[in-house]
Scaffold this motif. Sequence first.
Motif, PDB file in Angstrom:
ATOM      1  N   ALA A   1       0.719  -1.380  -0.352  1.00  0.00           N
ATOM      2  CA  ALA A   1       0.022  -0.349   0.001  1.00  0.00           C
ATOM      3  C   ALA A   1       1.131   1.296   0.069  1.00  0.00           C
ATOM      4  O   ALA A   1       2.335   1.175  -0.194  1.00  0.00           O
ATOM      5  CB  ALA A   1      -0.944   0.045   1.633  1.00  0.00           C
ATOM      6  N   GLY A   2       0.039   2.464  -0.254  1.00  0.00           N
ATOM      7  CA  GLY A   2       1.086   4.066  -0.354  1.00  0.00           C
ATOM      8  C   GLY A   2       1.339   4.629  -0.947  1.00  0.00           C
ATOM      9  O   GLY A   2       2.353   5.135  -1.422  1.00  0.00           O
ATOM     10  N   PHE A   3      -0.029   4.105  -2.597  1.00  0.00           N
ATOM     11  CA  PHE A   3      -0.077   4.477  -3.499  1.00  0.00           C
ATOM     12  C   PHE A   3      -1.268   5.789  -3.065  1.00  0.00           C
ATOM     13  O   PHE A   3      -1.206   6.141  -2.769  1.00  0.00           O
ATOM     14  CB  PHE A   3      -0.262   3.225  -4.520  1.00  0.00           C
ATOM     15  CG  PHE A   3       1.870   2.730  -4.708  1.00  0.00           C
ATOM     16  CD1 PHE A   3       2.452   2.743  -5.296  1.00  0.00           C
ATOM     17  CD2 PHE A   3       1.362   1.429  -3.904  1.00  0.00           C
ATOM     18  CE1 PHE A   3       3.538   2.348  -5.210  1.00  0.00           C
ATOM     19  CE2 PHE A   3       2.552   0.869  -4.235  1.00  0.00           C
ATOM     20  CZ  PHE A   3       3.589   1.025  -4.884  1.00  0.00           C
ATOM     21  N   ARG A   4      -1.508   5.798  -4.599  1.00  0.00           N
ATOM     22  CA  ARG A   4      -2.893   6.642  -4.992  1.00  0.00           C
ATOM     23  C   ARG A   4      -3.471   6.776  -3.953  1.00  0.00           C
ATOM     24  O   ARG A   4      -4.532   8.120  -3.609  1.00  0.00           O
ATOM     25  CB  ARG A   4      -3.157   6.418  -6.356  1.00  0.00           C
ATOM     26  CG  ARG A   4      -4.756   7.041  -6.555  1.00  0.00           C
ATOM     27  CD  ARG A   4      -5.212   7.071  -8.115  1.00  0.00           C
ATOM     28  NE  ARG A   4      -5.523   5.348  -8.373  1.00  0.00           N
ATOM     29  CZ  ARG A   4      -6.502   4.464  -8.665  1.00  0.00           C
ATOM     30  NH1 ARG A   4      -6.875   5.174  -7.759  1.00  0.00           N
ATOM     31  NH2 ARG A   4      -6.267   3.348  -8.943  1.00  0.00           N
ATOM     32  N   GLU A   5      -4.306   6.085  -3.256  1.00  0.00           N
ATOM     33  CA  GLU A   5      -4.947   5.842  -2.505  1.00  0.00           C
ATOM     34  C   GLU A   5      -4.549   6.483  -0.976  1.00  0.00           C
ATOM     35  O   GLU A   5      -5.194   6.551   0.086  1.00  0.00           O
ATOM     36  CB  GLU A   5      -5.655   4.737  -1.503  1.00  0.00           C
ATOM     37  CG  GLU A   5      -4.657   3.881  -0.755  1.00  0.00           C
ATOM     38  CD  GLU A   5      -3.524   3.164  -0.993  1.00  0.00           C
ATOM     39  OE1 GLU A   5      -1.955   2.855  -0.971  1.00  0.00           O
ATOM     40  OE2 GLU A   5      -3.308   3.132  -2.267  1.00  0.00           O
ATOM     41  N   SER A   6      -3.041   7.086  -0.630  1.00  0.00           N
ATOM     42  CA  SER A   6      -2.914   7.377   0.045  1.00  0.00           C
ATOM     43  C   SER A   6      -2.114   8.808   0.320  1.00  0.00           C
ATOM     44  O   SER A   6      -1.824   9.609   1.242  1.00  0.00           O
ATOM     45  CB  SER A   6      -1.900   7.389   0.880  1.00  0.00           C
ATOM     46  OG  SER A   6      -0.665   6.500  -0.613  1.00  0.00           O
ATOM     47  N   GLY A   7      -2.720   9.541  -1.000  1.00  0.00           N
ATOM     48  CA  GLY A   7      -2.357  10.590  -0.732  1.00  0.00           C
ATOM     49  C   GLY A   7      -1.781  11.430  -2.542  1.00  0.00           C
ATOM     50  O   GLY A   7      -1.049  10.596  -3.609  1.00  0.00           O
ATOM     51  N   GLU A   8      -1.346  12.435  -2.606  1.00  0.00           N
ATOM     52  CA  GLU A   8      -0.419  13.031  -3.379  1.00  0.00           C
ATOM     53  C   GLU A   8       0.666  12.564  -3.753  1.00  0.00           C
ATOM     54  O   GLU A   8       1.082  11.506  -4.716  1.00  0.00           O
ATOM     55  CB  GLU A   8      -0.468  15.065  -3.727  1.00  0.00           C
ATOM     56  CG  GLU A   8       0.864  15.126  -4.690  1.00  0.00           C
ATOM     57  CD  GLU A   8      -0.353  15.063  -5.646  1.00  0.00           C
ATOM     58  OE1 GLU A   8       0.641  14.500  -7.250  1.00  0.00           O
ATOM     59  OE2 GLU A   8      -1.552  15.013  -6.199  1.00  0.00           O
ATOM     60  N   ALA A   9       1.822  11.896  -2.970  1.00  0.00           N
ATOM     61  CA  ALA A   9       3.001  11.411  -2.695  1.00  0.00           C
ATOM     62  C   ALA A   9       2.212  10.119  -3.554  1.00  0.00           C
ATOM     63  O   ALA A   9       3.505   9.676  -4.027  1.00  0.00           O
ATOM     64  CB  ALA A   9       4.219  11.845  -1.681  1.00  0.00           C
ATOM     65  N   GLY A  10       2.318   9.346  -2.913  1.00  0.00           N
ATOM     66  CA  GLY A  10       0.963   8.056  -2.988  1.00  0.00           C
ATOM     67  C   GLY A  10       1.189   7.843  -4.368  1.00  0.00           C
ATOM     68  O   GLY A  10       1.318   7.217  -5.389  1.00  0.00           O
ATOM     69  N   ALA A  11       0.256   8.747  -5.116  1.00  0.00           N
ATOM     70  CA  ALA A  11       0.155   8.799  -6.438  1.00  0.00           C
ATOM     71  C   ALA A  11       1.406   9.150  -7.669  1.00  0.00           C
ATOM     72  O   ALA A  11       0.994   8.877  -8.525  1.00  0.00           O
ATOM     73  CB  ALA A  11      -0.989  10.381  -6.453  1.00  0.00           C
ATOM     74  N   GLN A  12       2.107   9.427  -7.607  1.00  0.00           N
ATOM     75  CA  GLN A  12       3.436  10.175  -7.831  1.00  0.00           C
ATOM     76  C   GLN A  12       4.657   8.441  -8.155  1.00  0.00           C
ATOM     77  O   GLN A  12       4.822   8.527  -9.456  1.00  0.00           O
ATOM     78  CB  GLN A  12       3.947  11.408  -7.595  1.00  0.00           C
ATOM     79  CG  GLN A  12       3.209  12.663  -7.257  1.00  0.00           C
ATOM     80  CD  GLN A  12       4.168  14.419  -6.681  1.00  0.00           C
ATOM     81  OE1 GLN A  12       5.127  13.694  -6.246  1.00  0.00           O
ATOM     82  NE2 GLN A  12       3.517  15.210  -6.933  1.00  0.00           N
ATOM     83  N   LEU A  13       4.260   8.419  -6.791  1.00  0.00           N
ATOM     84  CA  LEU A  13       5.056   7.129  -6.864  1.00  0.00           C
ATOM     85  C   LEU A  13       3.654   6.110  -8.022  1.00  0.00           C
ATOM     86  O   LEU A  13       4.632   4.803  -8.778  1.00  0.00           O
ATOM     87  CB  LEU A  13       4.624   6.570  -5.199  1.00  0.00           C
ATOM     88  CG  LEU A  13       5.567   4.990  -5.129  1.00  0.00           C
ATOM     89  CD1 LEU A  13       7.108   5.340  -5.758  1.00  0.00           C
ATOM     90  CD2 LEU A  13       5.816   4.924  -3.918  1.00  0.00           C
TER      91      LEU A  13
END
Length: 726
Positions: A115-127
């Motif tokens: 986890a830790g991608f788009r569902e976690s916020g802007e930084a996660g979305a970039q990842l």
Amino acid sequence: MVKVRRKRSVQHLPQQSFLHPILAPDSIAIIGASADPTKRGYKALVGLIKDGFEGRIYPINPKTDRILGIPTLPSVDALPEPVDLALICTPAATVPELVRQCGEKGVKGVVVLAAGFRESGEAGAQLEQALVEAARATGVRVIGPNTNGLFNLHKKVNLLGLTNVQPGGVGLISQSGNMLLALTLEAENYGQIGFSTYVGPGNQADIGFSDYLQYLGEEVNTEVAAFYVEGFKNGRQFIDTARAVTAVKPVVVYKSGTTAAGRQAAKSHTGSLAGSYAMTVDLLRQVGISVVHDSDEILPVAEGLSRMQKAAGKRVAILSDGGGQATIATDRLTEAGLELATLTEETQAALRAILLPHANTSNPVDVAGTSDTDPYVLAQCLEILERDPNVDQLFLVGMFGGYHLRFAEHLIGQEMRAAETIIELVARTAKPVVIHSLYTPVKPPPIRRLREEGIPVYASIEHAARTLAALGERGIYLKNRNKQTQVVTFEPDPEGLALFERANHEGRNLYEHEAKQLLQRHGVTVPEEILVRHPDELEGLSARFGQQPLAMKVVSRDILHKSDAGGVRLNLHSDASLRAAYDDILASCRNYQPGADIHGVLVSPMAPRGVEVIVGVVRDPTFGPVLMFGLGGIYVEVLEDVAFRAIPISRYDAEAMIDQIKGRKILAGVRGEAAVDRKALADLLVTVSGLVHAYPQISELDLNPVIAYPKGYAVVDARIICNPGV
């Protein structure tokens, strides 16, 4: 004891999906394999070993030489071959680079658990974007991220390490890992339900629901595809795929997010946008999908469809050993839209010949104690009911399987004999036989015997009724599928295109009279009306319309809700009243919105009283253009009694929309009122669908109200919102 296995005729689509080597791999790499029993890299390895995976396994861990007796590799670069599937068990920050390495090494697909991608916020979305770019640059396909993994039990691939699942015919795609656990535990409790493939799609950064549906439609071990969905990313692609899949095998969907709070929860949990629940349900059913409304219905309905596939129709014969159970069954079937079959006199005479005199032989049939001393009579009754041409499905409710527990042990023989007769009946008939028993939870021998032969036995009348409904809906859908594919489309005409070009040049939507002109050019009946730009043009209008009461409405690019702005006047009978109304409208609208650009007013005869309906279109961001129909005027906001279909529609779809709404009784005429012209309404729906399909310039369309009459209709108000830049 002779076993008569139920014959199944499940078809499959031709194999075209890219997912076959990924979801049924011959070689698997586990990146982040671990000797720590608490880690996923350990559990996945154990699952493969325990289940006897026959392919090649490559654990990747640079810190050890061997895990569970299997030699490890130090890196992805050390893989000796392009493997079919790689399971990535490492933290999110490492994933984009590992995906790139997998693609360069020829890995076909990767499962990203982190986890830790788009569902976690802007930084996660970039990842996540970096992950997607790495995958696209190297050609590897991605399951996830933020997924709990997958299994393919027929291939002995169990990357979740679950120990309570068995191979079977249910293919499952679930956005919730806990829902998977709930369903596998439920299947374990039933004892006879097995799974073919499971995938947790996670964020669907690459592979989406439609890809999994295509695969399950082709997968030979899958008899029914079941989905737990929180939000679709590309709903239109899913329903387009479903049209092909449902032609060969059943598809069951549970869509969460029925409330505003639920939809918000879905968004925060998965990063997916959950759309309107009512609209989503209608669009799924339009393409033959069985939609369940309660999560505990997923497995019962999926099992019933996998075993029995379909019914010829919705006429059900109920056989009961108690009046209370029969009444409950009747209520639940009626609520589910099913019908009680009208039994022939021949059927009732045959029943009377074997039942006690006080038994009820009309539907629902109540054996009234006959089975207390001879439970075999239930099987005899089912055979009689099956022969009735008015019966599409059979429903046995009560205490079958428990007579020897309730009354006398020696009845076990007759119950087992009845079970064998039911098994033989199920094997030779095309009519579904659905069984409910109070004794299902204790699993007595007769019920175990039925379930061994793939005959579902339900502990819940509600679950059984929902299964009967799904079987009937599927049968009717397949019977009418060819009619649904006959969609109506047409080409735009030059004058219609010119209307949009002018509006686009002026940076506005179509005026009401322009919207009606467009409708009229494509065959929609609209009332005569006059655009008045100056008060002098009102002279003589009342006489022109033959002294009919007139309506006047403002025409303004800046005022969409005319009534709110005081921009409507009704029951005008003279030129003087027209001039006064004109002055009042302009004053009210300028007071409501100073600086509004007022193009003029429309004057038209008032439509006679009739039934108000609404026809609307919206371009949904998930499902594309969608048509809506329902009771109009204030009713649409108060009752929300509407039906939806994806555009383009067929005439069959249009008629189904009219039949679907609860207000159909009003359309059919109540308290002496004449029925409205259904044919004209269906023509209108088909034409509007074709219009929107032909003009991508239309973002939204609203005909409200349309007054329906015994002959024809009148489009009183029309609004078309333009699609910017098209």
